[in-house]
Write a protein that holds these residues in place. Structure first.
Motif, mmCIF file in Angstrom:
data_model
loop_
_atom_site.group_PDB
_atom_site.id
_atom_site.type_symbol
_atom_site.label_atom_id
_atom_site.label_comp_id
_atom_site.label_asym_id
_atom_site.label_seq_id
_atom_site.Cartn_x
_atom_site.Cartn_y
_atom_site.Cartn_z
ATOM 1 N N UNK A 150 -12.579 16.934 32.721
ATOM 2 C CA UNK A 150 -11.472 16.056 32.319
ATOM 3 C C UNK A 150 -10.467 15.889 33.447
ATOM 4 N N UNK A 151 -10.161 16.981 34.145
ATOM 5 C CA UNK A 151 -9.226 16.920 35.267
ATOM 6 C C UNK A 151 -9.782 16.055 36.397
ATOM 7 N N UNK A 152 -11.064 16.211 36.670
ATOM 8 C CA UNK A 152 -11.717 15.410 37.706
ATOM 9 C C UNK A 152 -11.634 13.924 37.396
ATOM 10 N N UNK A 153 -11.979 13.580 36.169
ATOM 11 C CA UNK A 153 -11.980 12.172 35.775
ATOM 12 C C UNK A 153 -10.568 11.596 35.775
ATOM 13 N N UNK A 154 -9.607 12.421 35.386
ATOM 14 C CA UNK A 154 -8.216 11.954 35.358
ATOM 15 C C UNK A 154 -7.676 11.733 36.770
ATOM 16 N N UNK A 155 -8.021 12.626 37.687
ATOM 17 C CA UNK A 155 -7.471 12.563 39.045
ATOM 18 C C UNK A 155 -8.268 11.643 39.962
ATOM 19 N N UNK A 156 -9.575 11.633 39.825
ATOM 20 C CA UNK A 156 -10.432 10.921 40.785
ATOM 21 C C UNK A 156 -11.413 9.957 40.121
ATOM 22 N N UNK A 157 -11.142 9.538 38.902
ATOM 23 C CA UNK A 157 -12.116 8.781 38.127
ATOM 24 C C UNK A 157 -12.271 7.314 38.476
ATOM 25 N N UNK A 158 -12.615 7.035 39.714
ATOM 26 C CA UNK A 158 -12.889 5.665 40.155
ATOM 27 C C UNK A 158 -14.070 5.691 41.119
ATOM 28 N N UNK A 159 -15.070 4.883 40.877
ATOM 29 C CA UNK A 159 -16.166 4.817 41.840
ATOM 30 C C UNK A 159 -15.677 4.103 43.099
ATOM 31 N N UNK B 178 -19.473 19.833 45.807
ATOM 32 C CA UNK B 178 -18.180 19.888 45.134
ATOM 33 C C UNK B 178 -18.314 20.560 43.772
ATOM 34 N N UNK B 179 -19.401 20.258 43.063
ATOM 35 C CA UNK B 179 -19.636 20.862 41.751
ATOM 36 C C UNK B 179 -19.729 22.383 41.872
ATOM 37 N N UNK C 144 -19.610 11.602 39.208
ATOM 38 C CA UNK C 144 -20.179 11.913 40.525
ATOM 39 C C UNK C 144 -19.254 11.425 41.639
ATOM 40 N N UNK C 145 -18.691 10.235 41.468
ATOM 41 C CA UNK C 145 -17.730 9.736 42.456
ATOM 42 C C UNK C 145 -16.504 10.636 42.505
ATOM 43 N N UNK C 146 -16.063 11.122 41.344
ATOM 44 C CA UNK C 146 -14.900 12.015 41.291
ATOM 45 C C UNK C 146 -15.167 13.316 42.034
ATOM 46 N N UNK C 147 -16.378 13.822 41.913
ATOM 47 C CA UNK C 147 -16.749 15.038 42.646
ATOM 48 C C UNK C 147 -16.705 14.795 44.153
ATOM 49 N N UNK C 148 -17.199 13.647 44.575
ATOM 50 C CA UNK C 148 -17.163 13.312 46.003
ATOM 51 C C UNK C 148 -15.719 13.195 46.483
ATOM 52 N N UNK C 149 -14.885 12.554 45.691
ATOM 53 C CA UNK C 149 -13.476 12.403 46.075
ATOM 54 C C UNK C 149 -12.777 13.762 46.150
ATOM 55 N N UNK C 150 -13.139 14.661 45.242
ATOM 56 C CA UNK C 150 -12.579 16.006 45.282
ATOM 57 C C UNK C 150 -12.996 16.725 46.556
ATOM 58 N N UNK C 151 -14.252 16.540 46.940
ATOM 59 C CA UNK C 151 -14.739 17.138 48.188
ATOM 60 C C UNK C 151 -13.957 16.595 49.389
ATOM 61 N N UNK D 149 -9.377 23.963 44.686
ATOM 62 C CA UNK D 149 -8.519 25.090 44.292
ATOM 63 C C UNK D 149 -7.383 24.618 43.394
ATOM 64 N N UNK D 150 -6.815 23.447 43.720
ATOM 65 C CA UNK D 150 -5.733 22.910 42.898
ATOM 66 C C UNK D 150 -6.239 22.560 41.507
ATOM 67 N N UNK D 151 -7.444 22.011 41.433
ATOM 68 C CA UNK D 151 -8.013 21.660 40.128
ATOM 69 C C UNK D 151 -8.284 22.919 39.314
ATOM 70 N N UNK D 152 -8.896 23.918 39.933
ATOM 71 C CA UNK D 152 -9.199 25.154 39.215
ATOM 72 C C UNK D 152 -7.946 25.880 38.762
ATOM 73 N N UNK D 153 -6.847 25.724 39.508
ATOM 74 C CA UNK D 153 -5.583 26.363 39.145
ATOM 75 C C UNK D 153 -5.016 25.809 37.843
ATOM 76 N N UNK D 154 -5.473 24.597 37.477
ATOM 77 C CA UNK D 154 -4.968 23.957 36.252
ATOM 78 C C UNK D 154 -5.827 24.244 35.025
#
Length: 216
Positions: free
Chosen positions: A11-20, A171-172, A197-204, A210-215
């Motif tokens: 959910x955090x990934x999609x909220x922060x980076x959810x755009x292809x 990233x996963x 998948x795009x969100x994971x790439x953007x996170x990478x 670390x910031x995502x896991x902290x939440x």
């Protein structure tokens, strides 16, 4: 992870980076028509150069803004025109080489597929390894470029879904998520999967695991 934590990370990934990346470029791959597919192929080629993802996105936007959104229109350009656009948009060290590769790319696309990548889809016949090999026949597109194309195109080429490239899976792993496409797909709808998948790439790229896991 504890129960519920995986869903929270997703959910955090999609909220922060959810755009292809295609959506960011204004490319509507859901149409599945030749023009958006060609623009995605350009992004795959540009992303194969040893430059940042930001440079590739900037240059791809510039090519589209110049009106070169189809194989035929790109084929009608001069090498010098392509060099100029690339030079002004982050490819100063690679402008001449990449301009030549774009020319070679459209020549193969026109002669083999009549400018229509849907013919490549038909030839691959649902075999993702064959699709990857066919994409790599375009000079300048290597493993990275082919995987970027397949990662984004699964929005409309659903026979290749679920597909996750090496960057997304890396990233996963850092986020404690499943490390294969089929397992990751269980956490979202089929329509959301390419976005995840795009969100994971953007996170990478942002190095923000670390910031995502902290939440969580």
């Amino acid at each position: 992870m504890k129960p519920g934590q995986t869903e929270r990370v997703v959910a955090l990934l999609l909220d922060k980076h959810g755009t292809t990346f295609s959506v960011e470029l204004g490319i509507d791959l859901k149409k599945g028509t030749p023009s958006p597919l060609f623009q995605l192929l350009c992004l795959a080629l540009l992303s194969s150069a040893r430059l940042s993802a930001g440079n590739a996105m900037q240059a791809c936007k510039a090519l589209g803004k110049a009106g070169w959104k189809t194989s035929r229109k790109m084929a009608a350009t001069r090498w010098e025109q392509r060099v100029e656009i690339l030079n002004k948009n982050g490819y100063a060290r690679y402008d001449e080489k990449t301009a030549s590769q774009l020319g070679d790319m459209v020549q193969l696309l026109e002669t083999r597929y009549a400018g229509d990548l849907r013919k490549l889809r038909t030839e691959a016949d649902g075999d993702i390894d064959k699709a990857r090999r066919l994409l790599k026949e375009f000079k300048g597109i290597g493993n990275v470029g082919a995987e970027i194309f397949l990662r984004e195109v699964q929005v409309s080429w659903d026979e290749f879904r679920p597909f996750a490239d090496d960057v997304a899976l890396k990233a996963a792993r850092k986020l404690g998520l499943d490390q294969d496409a089929a397992s990751l797909a269980k956490h979202v709808t089929a329509e959301q999967f390419p976005v995840l998948i795009a969100a994971l790439v953007r996170s990478h790229l942002a190095k923000d695991h670390e910031q995502i896991l902290a939440q969580v």
